[in-house]
Design an enzyme around this catalytic site. Structure first.
Site, mmCIF file in Angstrom:
data_model
loop_
_atom_site.group_PDB
_atom_site.id
_atom_site.type_symbol
_atom_site.label_atom_id
_atom_site.label_comp_id
_atom_site.label_asym_id
_atom_site.label_seq_id
_atom_site.Cartn_x
_atom_site.Cartn_y
_atom_site.Cartn_z
ATOM 1 N N GLU A 39 0.831 -1.204 0.000
ATOM 2 C CA GLU A 39 0.000 0.000 0.000
ATOM 3 C C GLU A 39 0.869 1.260 0.000
ATOM 4 O O GLU A 39 1.460 1.601 -1.008
ATOM 5 C CB GLU A 39 -1.026 -0.071 1.148
ATOM 6 C CG GLU A 39 -1.926 -1.303 0.940
ATOM 7 C CD GLU A 39 -3.095 -1.426 1.897
ATOM 8 O OE1 GLU A 39 -3.192 -0.662 2.872
ATOM 9 O OE2 GLU A 39 -3.923 -2.318 1.669
HETATM 10 C C1 HEC Z 1 -3.439 0.733 -1.813
HETATM 11 C C2 HEC Z 1 -4.819 0.825 -1.446
HETATM 12 C C3 HEC Z 1 -5.177 1.236 -0.033
HETATM 13 C C4 HEC Z 1 -4.726 2.324 0.665
HETATM 14 C C5 HEC Z 1 -3.709 3.374 0.227
HETATM 15 C C6 HEC Z 1 -5.426 2.309 1.926
HETATM 16 N N1 HEC Z 1 -6.286 1.242 1.973
HETATM 17 FE FE1 HEC Z 1 -7.592 0.816 3.456
HETATM 18 N N2 HEC Z 1 -7.988 -0.988 2.617
HETATM 19 C C7 HEC Z 1 -7.454 -1.424 1.436
HETATM 20 C C8 HEC Z 1 -7.656 -2.850 1.304
HETATM 21 C C9 HEC Z 1 -7.211 -3.719 0.130
HETATM 22 C C10 HEC Z 1 -8.342 -3.270 2.472
HETATM 23 C C11 HEC Z 1 -8.647 -4.711 2.885
HETATM 24 C C12 HEC Z 1 -7.283 -5.244 3.392
HETATM 25 C C13 HEC Z 1 -7.302 -6.547 4.146
HETATM 26 O O1 HEC Z 1 -8.355 -7.032 4.553
HETATM 27 O O2 HEC Z 1 -6.215 -7.100 4.362
HETATM 28 C C14 HEC Z 1 -8.533 -2.055 3.270
HETATM 29 C C15 HEC Z 1 -9.213 -2.028 4.478
HETATM 30 C C16 HEC Z 1 -9.397 -0.871 5.231
HETATM 31 C C17 HEC Z 1 -10.240 -0.772 6.416
HETATM 32 C C18 HEC Z 1 -11.032 -1.882 7.067
HETATM 33 C C19 HEC Z 1 -12.531 -1.677 7.024
HETATM 34 C C20 HEC Z 1 -13.301 -2.750 7.744
HETATM 35 O O3 HEC Z 1 -14.539 -2.771 7.606
HETATM 36 O O4 HEC Z 1 -12.719 -3.604 8.451
HETATM 37 C C21 HEC Z 1 -10.132 0.532 6.849
HETATM 38 C C22 HEC Z 1 -10.825 1.141 8.052
HETATM 39 C C23 HEC Z 1 -9.209 1.223 5.973
HETATM 40 N N3 HEC Z 1 -8.804 0.348 4.991
HETATM 41 C C24 HEC Z 1 -8.771 2.520 6.164
HETATM 42 C C25 HEC Z 1 -7.649 3.047 5.504
HETATM 43 C C26 HEC Z 1 -6.906 4.215 5.934
HETATM 44 C C27 HEC Z 1 -7.194 5.043 7.159
HETATM 45 C C28 HEC Z 1 -5.896 4.403 5.034
HETATM 46 C C29 HEC Z 1 -4.809 5.456 5.036
HETATM 47 C C30 HEC Z 1 -3.976 5.547 6.230
HETATM 48 C C31 HEC Z 1 -6.034 3.348 4.040
HETATM 49 N N4 HEC Z 1 -7.080 2.536 4.376
HETATM 50 C C32 HEC Z 1 -5.225 3.228 2.923
HETATM 51 C C33 HEC Z 1 -6.804 -0.641 0.498
HETATM 52 C C34 HEC Z 1 -6.146 0.544 0.818
#
Ligand code: HEC
Ligand code: HEC
Length: 361
Positions: free
Chosen positions: A143
């Site tokens: 990421e």
């Molecule tokens: C490159 C793409 C990417 C970026 C940049 C990213 N995310 Fe995500 N996010 C994802 C993905 C893919 C998942 C699922 C990952 C997993 O389950 O392992 C996720 C899951 C989440 C969840 C979980 C939601 C749940 O219902 O459990 C949250 C909250 C979240 N991200 C917040 C953030 C925040 C805050 C940031 C910045 C600090 C961020 N993400 C940056 C791709 C991204």
């Protein structure tokens, strides 16, 4: 000449005045509480963290950080690059692209109503609280690929951040903990409760005949002895007014041999959790595709076909799902369309366009 001279003096006076005003502006700790923005009040009262109460200043800081590209190694992406508001704060890509176009391993999850999630975050629930979750994407090699020390150093050079940390926490010192608490505050402030279904619950609108048939199928239990009355039992897991149950389950996507992502087992180490994933909310589901942890389905029709006759058996598949697998849900073409039409009543355009959740920059 005279006019020009007095205009010049006036200008100096003005700039002196505005200069003094800047110096006089007192940046101080501001504990004004933030009130969640409800439209229809169809959600229960959430259990907000008492050790990180929502304040206006923290929510504002969290919003800046959520849209801040300096959180990534080459300053190219922010949280909002993969969590796009008009797509329900999720990602249209099957798998998300990180820094350097590195392809991730899972489908991005939507960000809304997270204040109602009390049993962990991510598809496997490996982050217990939202504050733990929020620092992981920054450091994730797939990421944002950045270190917390670098992020802090970058943010330190900005006066805007210094002032906002003072308003939010009472001191301008920037720490990883404060970043995580502000992001938790902002994400918890994102509420979605203004779908057609919410207005229906309030008695403000009626559902079409097809949506109503879909609603009944969604909530009715599956009963193979009475094929004409049997339902699709979706609410068994996508339960309550947030359409999720805070549990990790296996909805029969793969046979045991085909399971490529161990899911919940990664977080608990328990073999019994292999192939289980967080039961996602179905609010805004029309706009948050592709679907499932690996984004394998593009349309809601494909999702319904999966539940209707595509269930695969594996060790941890939920008994309620397995129960349907010999006959399938017995939905005909019209019923499948009805179910999809009902799911589309869960789209909340107020949330998808709410200026309070947009970039502050
Ligand atoms: C490159 C793409 C990417 C970026 C940049 C990213 N995310 Fe995500 N996010 C994802 C993905 C893919 C998942 C699922 C990952 C997993 O389950 O392992 C996720 C899951 C989440 C969840 C979980 C939601 C749940 O219902 O459990 C949250 C909250 C979240 N991200 C917040 C953030 C925040 C805050 C940031 C910045 C600090 C961020 N993400 C940056 C791709 C991204
Ligand atoms: C036994 C619990 C259970 C039942 C019953 C169930 N689901 Fe699910 N549903 C899940 C789980 C778990 C996932 C996530 C699976 C994954 O990604 O591996 C999911 C995912 C989904 C998704 C994709 C969500 C997303 O964000 O990608 C949709 C849409 C969905 N279900 C709709 C339905 C419908 C419609 C029904 C009724 C026909 C139904 N579900 C019945 C547990 C269930």
């Amino acid at each position: 000449m005279h006019l020009a001279k007095s205009a010049f003096i006036g200008l100096i006076a003005l700039s002196l005045f505005s200069c003094r005003k800047d110096e006089a502006e007192i940046v101080a700790y501001d504990p004004t509480p933030y009130t969640l923005q409800y439209v229809n009040n169809t959600l229960p009262i959430p259990d907000l963290p008492t050790d990180n109460p929502l304040t206006v200043a923290k929510v504002e800081l969290g919003r800046m950080l959520f849209y801040e590209t300096q959180l990534s190694l080459d300053n190219s992406i922010s949280c909002a690059s993969c969590h796009v508001q008009e797509d329900g704060f999720s990602d249209k890509h099957t798998l998300s692209f990180g820094v350097d176009q590195t392809l991730g391993k899972r489908q991005a999850m939507p960000v809304f109503n997270l204040a109602w999630h009390s049993n962990g975050f991510f598809w496997d629930g490996r982050a217990e609280l939202l504050r733990h979750q929020s620092l992981l994407p920054i450091q994730d090699a797939f990421e944002m690929k950045e270190t917390l020390a670098n992020v802090i150093a970058k943010l330190k050079s900005s006066g805007d951040y210094r002032n906002q940390f003072i308003r939010a926490f009472g001191s301008g010192e920037i720490t990883a903990l404060k970043i995580s608490l502000a992001l938790e505050n902002f994400m918890m402030s994102i509420v979605s409760d203004d779908s057609k279904y919410d207005r229906y619950l309030k008695g403000l609108v009626t559902l079409t005949e097809s949506e109503e048939r879909g609603r009944q199928l969604f909530f009715a239990e599956y009963n193979p002895s009475f094929p004409s009355e049997t339902g699709a039992d979706c609410a068994h897991c996508h339960a309550g007014n947030n359409f999720e149950n805070d549990l990790y389950m296996n909805n029969g996507l793969d046979t045991e041999a085909e399971i490529a992502d161990n899911g919940r087992q990664n977080a608990t180490g328990d073999l019994a959790d292999k192939g289980k994933f967080k039961v996602p909310s179905l609010r805004n589901i029309e706009v948050t595709g592709p679907y499932m942890h690996d984004g394998r389905f593009t349309t809601l029709e494909e999702v319904v076909d999966h539940y209707n006759g595509g269930i695969q058996n594996s060790n941890s598949v939920d008994p309620a799902i397995l129960f349907t697998s010999s006959t399938g849900l017995m939905l005909d073409a019209q019923e499948k369309a009805d179910l999809v039409n009902f799911l589309k009543t869960l789209t909340d355009y107020t949330y998808l366009t709410n200026p309070a959740y947009q970039s502050p920059f």
